[in-house]
Write an enzyme that holds these catalytic residues in place. Structure first.
Site, PDB file in Angstrom:
ATOM      1  N   GLY A  42       0.790  -1.220   0.000  1.00 48.60           N
ATOM      2  CA  GLY A  42       0.000   0.000   0.000  1.00 48.60           C
ATOM      3  C   GLY A  42       0.826   1.276   0.000  1.00 48.60           C
ATOM      4  CG  HIS A 133     -16.760  23.462   7.023  1.00 48.50           C
ATOM      5  ND1 HIS A 133     -17.989  23.225   6.437  1.00 48.50           N
ATOM      6  CD2 HIS A 133     -16.946  23.336   8.363  1.00 48.50           C
ATOM      7  CE1 HIS A 133     -18.873  22.963   7.379  1.00 48.50           C
ATOM      8  NE2 HIS A 133     -18.271  23.018   8.556  1.00 48.50           N
ATOM      9  CG  ASP A 172     -26.023  24.952   8.876  1.00 51.22           C
ATOM     10  OD1 ASP A 172     -25.543  26.049   8.533  1.00 51.22           O
ATOM     11  OD2 ASP A 172     -25.533  23.865   8.540  1.00 51.22           O
ATOM     12  CE  LYS A 195     -27.023  21.492  10.726  1.00 50.17           C
ATOM     13  NZ  LYS A 195     -26.444  20.817   9.560  1.00 50.17           N
ATOM     14  NE  ARG A 197     -24.698  18.410  12.132  1.00 47.92           N
ATOM     15  CZ  ARG A 197     -25.088  17.802  11.026  1.00 47.92           C
ATOM     16  NH1 ARG A 197     -25.688  16.624  11.106  1.00 47.92           N
ATOM     17  NH2 ARG A 197     -24.893  18.349   9.842  1.00 47.92           N
ATOM     18  CG  ASP A 221     -24.416  23.504   3.372  1.00 43.51           C
ATOM     19  OD1 ASP A 221     -23.579  24.241   3.937  1.00 43.51           O
ATOM     20  OD2 ASP A 221     -24.940  22.532   3.940  1.00 43.51           O
TER      21      ASP A 221
END
Length: 313
Positions: A42, A133, A172, A195, A197, A221
């Protein structure tokens, strides 16, 4: 022109070659020759098969899972540094681990800062990315960060739809700033979803704040992962009387049951950029290419030109 083209090289990791090829087509240059050798256990190694001494190297690789994509990028950077590249510019359309931008509970890592540190040690001179983000991740780097926005290709698409009673929605409260910029540019109302969670990727409850009756709703979003939030918001808005519901997001993570959820939801379509490849089948998913936007940014970096005109909002 020959000297200018020889002064830089665009190279791609294996996960984002489809986008790098399109970027090179817009730049009018060949994709750099990079060979990856994989071992049976790998492990893998990378090598440049042409001289890069004294050249500006642009390494195109989104760092979505698996972590091999990040490791590939780090190895490419190390190889470029050891081969005497003049500068090493990481072009990361989707910056993975960005959701880990702070300590939101005790004894957790800040993955985004760790990745920034890894890139710094590997030898990064500049980062070109899109729709982080959290905008503050730019501050995790000690080098210039060119932070592009998917709105550059998404907003023209929305305008061409000519929706009569358009309303922009945020799934959100955290995405309200992004949605507000869309609403301001398109000169239309904004509604929010609130919202809570139960845990990661699991929504406890959600409420729609604002009027969507007889409206054409577009939910905005930055990314869609399992699609739980976006599909629940779409179904609630449709139940509240919305005439149509669409969604747009920059990054097509779409993991686990996301495709099935989108297909079964009230969404008419969901529009992404091609920062992440989408290989599953869902008739409602549409991808817009950001290759030209990244190519133009690379060209301006090479020529020391301003990139501010790249931003729509």
């Amino acid at each position: 022109m020959t000297d200018e083209k020889n002064s830089y090289l665009v190279v791609s990791g294996s996960a984002t070659r489809y986008l790098a090829e399109k970027i090179c087509a817009h730049l009018g240059c060949p994709l750099g020759n990079l060979v990856m050798t994989k071992f049976s256990d790998g492990e893998f190694a990378v090598s440049f098969e042409e001289s890069i001494r004294g050249r500006d190297i642009f390494l195109v690789q989104s760092t979505f899972p698996s972590s091999d994509n990040l490791m590939e990028l780090l190895l490419m950077m190390d190889a470029a540094k050891r081969a005497s590249a003049r500068s090493i510019n990481a072009v990361i359309p989707y910056f993975g681990w960005a959701r880990q931008d702070r300590k939101d509970k005790p004894r957790v890592s800040i993955g985004a800062k760790l990745v920034a540190d890894l890139l710094g040690v590997a030898g990064i001179d500049r980062l070109i990315t899109m729709d982080l983000h959290a905008d503050q991740i730019q501050g995790f780097f000690d080098v210039p960060v060119d932070h592009l926005y998917g709105s550059g290709v998404i907003l023209p698409y929305l305008k061409n739809l000519n929706l009569k009673n358009l309303v922009i929605a945020s799934p959100d409260v955290g995405g309200a700033k992004r949605a507000k910029s869309y609403a301001k540019y398109l000169d239309c109302p904004l509604v929010l979803c609130n919202k809570t969670r139960a845990c990661a990727n699991v929504i406890a409850e959600m409420q729609v704040i604002g009027d969507v009756k007889d409206k054409d709703v577009v939910i905005v979003d930055d990314m869609v992962d399992t699609a739980g939030t976006i599909t629940k918001a779409a179904d609630m808005m449709k139940a509240a009387g919305a005439r149509s519901v669409r969604a747009v997001a920059s990054h097509c993570v779409m993991s686990g049951p996301a495709s099935e959820r989108v297909q079964a939801s009230a969404l008419e379509e969901i529009v992404f950029t091609d920062s992440i490849p989408y290989t599953q089948r869902c008739a409602k998913v549409k991808q817009l290419s950001v290759a030209e936007m990244f190519a133009e940014t690379i060209r301006r970096v090479i020529n020391n030109e301003s990139i501010s005109s790249q931003y729509i909002v």
